[in-house]
Scaffold this motif. Structure first.
Motif, short mmCIF file in Angstrom:
data_model
loop_
_atom_site.label_atom_id
_atom_site.label_comp_id
_atom_site.label_asym_id
_atom_site.label_seq_id
_atom_site.Cartn_x
_atom_site.Cartn_y
_atom_site.Cartn_z
N VAL A 82 0.84 -1.16 -0.16
CA VAL A 82 0.16 0.05 -0.07
C VAL A 82 0.89 1.22 -0.11
CG1 VAL A 82 -1.63 1.30 1.36
CG2 VAL A 82 -2.09 -1.17 0.95
N THR A 122 0.72 3.85 -3.09
CA THR A 122 -0.04 5.12 -2.89
C THR A 122 0.54 6.52 -2.47
OG1 THR A 122 -0.20 4.69 -0.38
CG2 THR A 122 -2.07 3.95 -1.67
N ASN A 126 -9.81 1.65 -5.25
CA ASN A 126 -9.54 2.22 -3.74
C ASN A 126 -10.33 1.26 -2.85
OD1 ASN A 126 -7.76 4.58 -3.57
ND2 ASN A 126 -9.23 5.22 -5.14
N PHE A 175 -8.72 -1.87 -0.23
CA PHE A 175 -8.96 -2.08 1.39
C PHE A 175 -9.76 -2.84 1.89
CE2 PHE A 175 -6.46 1.94 1.53
CZ PHE A 175 -6.36 2.15 2.93
N SER A 191 -6.54 5.00 6.17
CA SER A 191 -6.56 5.83 4.75
C SER A 191 -6.38 7.27 4.99
CB SER A 191 -7.93 5.62 4.36
OG SER A 191 -8.10 6.23 3.44
N ASP A 206 -10.97 9.25 -2.28
CA ASP A 206 -9.92 8.06 -2.14
C ASP A 206 -10.37 7.46 -0.76
OD1 ASP A 206 -8.74 8.25 -4.43
OD2 ASP A 206 -7.16 9.11 -3.90
N TRP A 207 -10.50 8.77 0.43
CA TRP A 207 -10.52 8.25 1.61
C TRP A 207 -12.04 7.36 1.82
CZ3 TRP A 207 -13.85 10.51 5.53
CH2 TRP A 207 -13.69 10.16 6.82
N ASN A 245 -11.88 4.02 0.21
CA ASN A 245 -11.13 3.36 0.85
C ASN A 245 -11.86 2.60 2.50
OD1 ASN A 245 -8.81 3.56 -0.73
ND2 ASN A 245 -7.86 5.01 0.91
#
Length: 191
Positions: free
Chosen positions: A51, A55, A92, A96, A123, A147-148, A151
């Motif tokens: 990750v 990322t 994304n 996760f 995240s 993205d958050w 995730n």
């Protein structure tokens, strides 16, 4: 102005090793070291390194001075679902799902809120790191609320899959060998 790419492996590999060693220390302090639990630590360490690699990198430093001090916009997107592609969302989410399945193995009494809190925190840490590297060192990623959120959705889906799988007594019995319950109390037998 000349830039050089920061090599990923000399950072990611030690990061993964440190994660593994910390997890093994936690297991050892609980008196819970077994091969299945050590394999969870190894999987989580490899996952964390992967990750990080995907990322935060690439990162570029300016030759001579290191950090970039030129003008550029703040690498932060706070408006949800604007200019956010389906492919990015699916990636994304998928990234996760494993974390949502691993967190319940590490907690004594897994619950959706614990998983959401841990996934959201992990995240957020990634997004803040992306913002910092983009600002300081011409990092290749931008912090994005989308993205958050995706995730977190991936973590919830992973936990949902975990709960679904645990409904099978065979799977639950097998998975129990991999779980990291809290330290045993005096007089009780370890699992």
């Amino acid at each position: 102005m000349k830039f050089v790419e920061v090599p990923m492996l000399p950072i990611v590999i030690p990061f993964g090793i440190v994660i593994f060693l910390v997890l093994m220390r936690v297991l050892r302090s609980r008196g819970r070291v077994t091969l299945p639990r050590a394999s969870v630590a190894a999987v989580l360490a490899i996952y964390a390194g992967g990750v990080l690699a995907n990322t935060v990198f690439p990162i570029f430093l300016r030759v001579g001075t290191g950090f970039y001090d030129g003008p550029r916009p703040l690498a932060l997107y706070l408006v949800p679902f604007v200019d956010y592609g389906l492919e990015d969302a699916l990636i994304n989410v998928a990234v996760f799902v494993p974390l949502g399945m691993l967190v319940p193995l590490l907690t004594a009494r897994p619950s959706w809120w614990k998983v959401v809190a841990i996934v959201a925190g992990a995240s957020l840490l990634i997004e803040l790191t992306q913002m910092a590297t983009a600002r300081l060192a011409l990092g290749g990623h931008l912090a994005d609320i989308n993205d958050w959120l995706t995730n977190i959705l991936g973590g919830i889906i992973g936990y949902g899959l975990f709960v679904l799988l645990m409904r099978s007594t065979k799977v639950a019995g097998f998975a129990q060998r991999f779980q990291w319950p809290v330290r045993e109390r005096a007089g009780s037998s370890p699992a």
